[in-house]
Design a protein around this motif. Structure first.
Motif, PDB file in Angstrom:
ATOM      1  N   SER A  50      21.915   5.530  -3.159  1.00 39.44           N
ATOM      2  CA  SER A  50      20.724   5.669  -2.311  1.00 39.44           C
ATOM      3  C   SER A  50      19.452   5.759  -3.150  1.00 39.44           C
ATOM      4  N   PHE A  51      19.496   6.492  -4.242  1.00 41.63           N
ATOM      5  CA  PHE A  51      18.311   6.607  -5.085  1.00 41.63           C
ATOM      6  C   PHE A  51      18.010   5.298  -5.810  1.00 41.63           C
ATOM      7  N   VAL A  52      19.032   4.537  -6.157  1.00 40.10           N
ATOM      8  CA  VAL A  52      18.802   3.225  -6.776  1.00 40.10           C
ATOM      9  C   VAL A  52      18.083   2.299  -5.795  1.00 40.10           C
ATOM     10  N   LEU A  53      18.564   2.248  -4.559  1.00 37.34           N
ATOM     11  CA  LEU A  53      17.913   1.414  -3.546  1.00 37.34           C
ATOM     12  C   LEU A  53      16.501   1.904  -3.247  1.00 37.34           C
ATOM     13  N   CYS A  54      16.312   3.212  -3.212  1.00 35.37           N
ATOM     14  CA  CYS A  54      14.976   3.765  -2.954  1.00 35.37           C
ATOM     15  C   CYS A  54      13.997   3.363  -4.057  1.00 35.37           C
ATOM     16  N   ALA A  55      14.444   3.396  -5.300  1.00 41.23           N
ATOM     17  CA  ALA A  55      13.575   3.011  -6.420  1.00 41.23           C
ATOM     18  C   ALA A  55      13.210   1.532  -6.344  1.00 41.23           C
ATOM     19  N   ILE A  56      14.187   0.681  -6.003  1.00 38.42           N
ATOM     20  CA  ILE A  56      13.930  -0.762  -5.936  1.00 38.42           C
ATOM     21  C   ILE A  56      12.949  -1.080  -4.810  1.00 38.42           C
ATOM     22  N   PHE A  57      13.216  -0.557  -3.606  1.00 41.53           N
ATOM     23  CA  PHE A  57      12.343  -0.849  -2.463  1.00 41.53           C
ATOM     24  C   PHE A  57      10.945  -0.254  -2.656  1.00 41.53           C
ATOM     25  N   SER A  58      10.841   0.912  -3.263  1.00 41.03           N
ATOM     26  CA  SER A  58       9.532   1.520  -3.501  1.00 41.03           C
ATOM     27  C   SER A  58       8.707   0.677  -4.461  1.00 41.03           C
ATOM     28  N   LEU A  59       9.349   0.155  -5.495  1.00 41.80           N
ATOM     29  CA  LEU A  59       8.630  -0.678  -6.460  1.00 41.80           C
ATOM     30  C   LEU A  59       8.122  -1.964  -5.815  1.00 41.80           C
ATOM     31  N   PHE A  60       8.997  -2.642  -5.059  1.00 39.21           N
ATOM     32  CA  PHE A  60       8.579  -3.883  -4.420  1.00 39.21           C
ATOM     33  C   PHE A  60       7.525  -3.631  -3.340  1.00 39.21           C
ATOM     34  N   ALA A  61       7.645  -2.524  -2.607  1.00 43.78           N
ATOM     35  CA  ALA A  61       6.643  -2.202  -1.590  1.00 43.78           C
ATOM     36  C   ALA A  61       5.277  -1.950  -2.232  1.00 43.78           C
ATOM     37  N   PHE A  62       5.262  -1.260  -3.362  1.00 45.19           N
ATOM     38  CA  PHE A  62       3.996  -0.998  -4.043  1.00 45.19           C
ATOM     39  C   PHE A  62       3.369  -2.294  -4.554  1.00 45.19           C
ATOM     40  N   LEU A  63       4.182  -3.177  -5.136  1.00 42.24           N
ATOM     41  CA  LEU A  63       3.659  -4.453  -5.623  1.00 42.24           C
ATOM     42  C   LEU A  63       3.124  -5.312  -4.481  1.00 42.24           C
ATOM     43  N   PHE A  64       3.727  -5.201  -3.303  1.00 42.55           N
ATOM     44  CA  PHE A  64       3.256  -5.959  -2.146  1.00 42.55           C
ATOM     45  C   PHE A  64       1.961  -5.373  -1.591  1.00 42.55           C
ATOM     46  N   LEU A  65       1.822  -4.053  -1.620  1.00 42.06           N
ATOM     47  CA  LEU A  65       0.650  -3.403  -1.041  1.00 42.06           C
ATOM     48  C   LEU A  65      -0.579  -3.478  -1.937  1.00 42.06           C
ATOM     49  N   VAL A  66      -0.406  -3.702  -3.227  1.00 42.09           N
ATOM     50  CA  VAL A  66      -1.559  -3.732  -4.139  1.00 42.09           C
ATOM     51  C   VAL A  66      -2.586  -4.784  -3.735  1.00 42.09           C
ATOM     52  N   PRO A  67      -2.200  -6.066  -3.552  1.00 40.74           N
ATOM     53  CA  PRO A  67      -3.241  -7.053  -3.223  1.00 40.74           C
ATOM     54  C   PRO A  67      -3.704  -7.012  -1.774  1.00 40.74           C
ATOM     55  N   PHE A  68      -2.878  -6.485  -0.865  1.00 41.04           N
ATOM     56  CA  PHE A  68      -3.209  -6.558   0.555  1.00 41.04           C
ATOM     57  C   PHE A  68      -3.833  -5.281   1.107  1.00 41.04           C
ATOM     58  N   VAL A  69      -3.567  -4.140   0.511  1.00 39.81           N
ATOM     59  CA  VAL A  69      -4.085  -2.869   1.052  1.00 39.81           C
ATOM     60  C   VAL A  69      -4.830  -2.067  -0.011  1.00 39.81           C
ATOM     61  N   ILE A  70      -4.192  -1.819  -1.143  1.00 35.54           N
ATOM     62  CA  ILE A  70      -4.747  -0.894  -2.125  1.00 35.54           C
ATOM     63  C   ILE A  70      -6.017  -1.449  -2.764  1.00 35.54           C
ATOM     64  N   GLU A  71      -5.951  -2.683  -3.270  1.00 35.44           N
ATOM     65  CA  GLU A  71      -7.120  -3.256  -3.948  1.00 35.44           C
ATOM     66  C   GLU A  71      -8.311  -3.431  -2.996  1.00 35.44           C
ATOM     67  N   PRO A  72      -8.132  -3.971  -1.752  1.00 35.84           N
ATOM     68  CA  PRO A  72      -9.279  -4.032  -0.837  1.00 35.84           C
ATOM     69  C   PRO A  72      -9.830  -2.658  -0.458  1.00 35.84           C
ATOM     70  N   ALA A  73      -8.956  -1.662  -0.325  1.00 31.35           N
ATOM     71  CA  ALA A  73      -9.435  -0.325   0.026  1.00 31.35           C
ATOM     72  C   ALA A  73     -10.277   0.265  -1.094  1.00 31.35           C
ATOM     73  N   PHE A  74      -9.839   0.123  -2.333  1.00 32.69           N
ATOM     74  CA  PHE A  74     -10.627   0.609  -3.462  1.00 32.69           C
ATOM     75  C   PHE A  74     -11.957  -0.140  -3.566  1.00 32.69           C
ATOM     76  N   THR A  75     -11.915  -1.464  -3.343  1.00 36.70           N
ATOM     77  CA  THR A  75     -13.146  -2.243  -3.418  1.00 36.70           C
ATOM     78  C   THR A  75     -14.138  -1.798  -2.349  1.00 36.70           C
ATOM     79  N   THR A  76     -13.643  -1.517  -1.145  1.00 38.39           N
ATOM     80  CA  THR A  76     -14.520  -1.038  -0.068  1.00 38.39           C
ATOM     81  C   THR A  76     -15.188   0.278  -0.445  1.00 38.39           C
ATOM     82  N   ILE A  77     -14.440   1.150  -1.113  1.00 37.73           N
ATOM     83  CA  ILE A  77     -15.010   2.434  -1.533  1.00 37.73           C
ATOM     84  C   ILE A  77     -16.020   2.236  -2.656  1.00 37.73           C
ATOM     85  N   PHE A  78     -15.691   1.402  -3.627  1.00 37.58           N
ATOM     86  CA  PHE A  78     -16.575   1.208  -4.777  1.00 37.58           C
ATOM     87  C   PHE A  78     -17.862   0.470  -4.402  1.00 37.58           C
ATOM     88  N   MET A  79     -17.820  -0.371  -3.384  1.00 40.38           N
ATOM     89  CA  MET A  79     -19.014  -1.103  -2.980  1.00 40.38           C
ATOM     90  C   MET A  79     -20.017  -0.219  -2.249  1.00 40.38           C
TER      91      MET A  79
END
Length: 311
Positions: A22-51
Motif C-alpha cells: 500500500s505504501f509503495v502504491l501511495c508513493a507512486i501515485f503521489s509522485l505522478f499526481a504532483f507531476l501532473f498538478l505542477v503545470p495545471f494547478v501549482i504553477e498557475p496559482a503561484f504565478t497569480t500570486i506573484f503577479m
C-alpha cells in the motif's frame, strides 16, 4: 529426499506485505499526481500570486481585436483551449481600463471609443473576421495614432492603461468545460463592450477577467498538502521497513541455517537436527554403523555358547 512442505504465511506476515504494498502504491501515485498538478494547478496559482492582481476590479473597454494566422504572428492569444499545443491561429484582444468603484462606463466614453475606432478605419487595412461577422483593423502598437496612446497613462488621465492584453486567467488558457473560448470571444470581443477586469501591479499591461484569490489559494494548498506529505510518509516507511523489519527477519531466518563448517569453526556444538540437515544424516549413518558393529560382536558369542552346550 522429498521436498519440504510450504509453510503458510502468518497473519503478521500478511499484514506486513499488504502494508508495504500500500505504501509503495501511495508513493507512486503521489509522485505522478504532483507531476501532473505542477503545470495545471501549482504553477498557475503561484504565478497569480506573484503577479499581484488588484482585488478591486477595474473598468475595462475592448478597443482593439486582431485575428492572426501563423506561428510567427501568434506570440500570444487572449484565449486558447489547451495550454501545451502550438499556436497557428490566434485572436488578440486589447482593452483600455480605468480604476474606479463603479461597474459601468459612461455612454460618452463608449461613444468616444467607437468614434476613434471609426477614424482608424480610414487609414488602415482590415481583415474579415467571419466568426463574428465584423471587420477590425489589423495593426500593431506602433501604428496606433496619437489619439490612442498605449501604455500606462496614470491617474490623471482618462484611462489608467491603454492597449492592455486581455486574458481569461493568468495563463490565458484552459480546458473545457472550465474555459470555453467561443463564449469568451463572444462576450469580450465586440469593440466598445465594457466589463470589470483585474490588472496586475507587476505588469499593468496584463488584464484578466476572472479572479478568485481564495479559490486560487485553496487549489494551491490542496495540490501541495495532499501528494507531497503522502509521498514523504511513504518513503520514510519504506526506508524503515527495508533497513529494520526485513533485515531483522532475514537475519533470524539465516541464523539456524549455519553450515557445519561454520559451526566447527566457531566451536558451536549445537547443530541443526532437521530431517534434511547434514547433522541428521551423519547421526543416522553413525547409528547404523554402531548397530552393525553390535550385531557383529554378538554373533561370535552366540556361536561359542552353542558349541559349549553341544559338548
Amino acid at each position: 529426499m522429498a521436498d519440504e512442505e510450504a509453510i503458510p504465511p502468518t497473519f503478521a506476515e500478511k499484514l506486513l506485505f499488504y502494508t508495504t504494498a500500500s505504501f509503495v502504491l501511495c508513493a507512486i501515485f503521489s509522485l505522478f499526481a504532483f507531476l501532473f498538478l505542477v503545470p495545471f494547478v501549482i504553477e498557475p496559482a503561484f504565478t497569480t500570486i506573484f503577479m499581484q492582481f488588484d482585488i478591486v476590479p477595474a473598468l475595462c473597454v475592448t478597443t482593439q481585436v486582431k485575428h492572426l494566422v501563423g506561428a510567427s504572428n501568434c506570440s500570444w492569444a487572449s484565449c486558447r483551449e489547451g495550454c501545451t499545443k502550438d499556436l497557428f491561429e490566434c485572436t488578440q484582444i486589447r482593452v483600455n481600463y480605468k480604476l474606479g468603484n463603479s461597474t459601468n462606463i459612461t455612454e460618452t466614453e463608449v461613444a468616444e471609443l467607437v468614434r476613434v475606432e471609426r477614424a482608424l478605419r480610414k487609414d488602415y487595412d482590415y481583415y474579415e473576421d467571419k466568426s463574428a461577422d465584423k471587420s477590425y483593423p489589423d495593426m500593431i502598437e506602433e501604428d496606433l495614432p496619437e489619439a490612442m496612446p498605449t501604455g500606462l497613462q496614470g491617474n490623471d488621465s482618462e484611462w489608467y492603461f491603454t492597449g492592455a492584453r486581455l486574458f481569461p486567467n493568468v495563463k490565458g488558457c484552459g480546458y473545457p468545460p472550465i474555459l470555453n473560448c467561443t463564449v469568451f470571444h463572444s462576450k469580450y470581443k465586440p469593440i466598445g463592450n465594457n466589463y470589470t477586469c483585474y490588472y496586475s501591479r507587476v505588469d499593468p499591461g496584463l488584464v484578466i477577467t476572472e479572479l478568485d484569490m481564495w479559490q486560487n489559494t485553496l487549489n494551491l494548498v490542496y495540490a501541495m498538502a495532499i501528494p507531497i506529505p503522502s509521498f514523504i510518509i511513504s518513503v520514510i516507511y519504506l526506508t524503515f521497513a527495508y533497513f529494520k523489519i526485513y533485515n531483522q527477519e532475514e537475519e533470524s531466518e539465516q541464523a539456524p541455517l549455519k553450515s557445519d563448517a561454520e559451526a566447527m569453526a566457531t566451536g558451536d556444538d549445537e547443530k541443526p537436527t532437521t530431517p534434511g540437515s547434514d547433522t541428521f544424516r551423519e547421526d543416522l549413518a553413525c547409528f547404523g554403523h554402531q548397530l552393525k558393529m553390535q550385531l557383529a560382536n554378538e554373533k561370535p558369542k552366540e556361536e561359542t555358547k552353542s558349541s559349549f552346550v553341544n559338548a
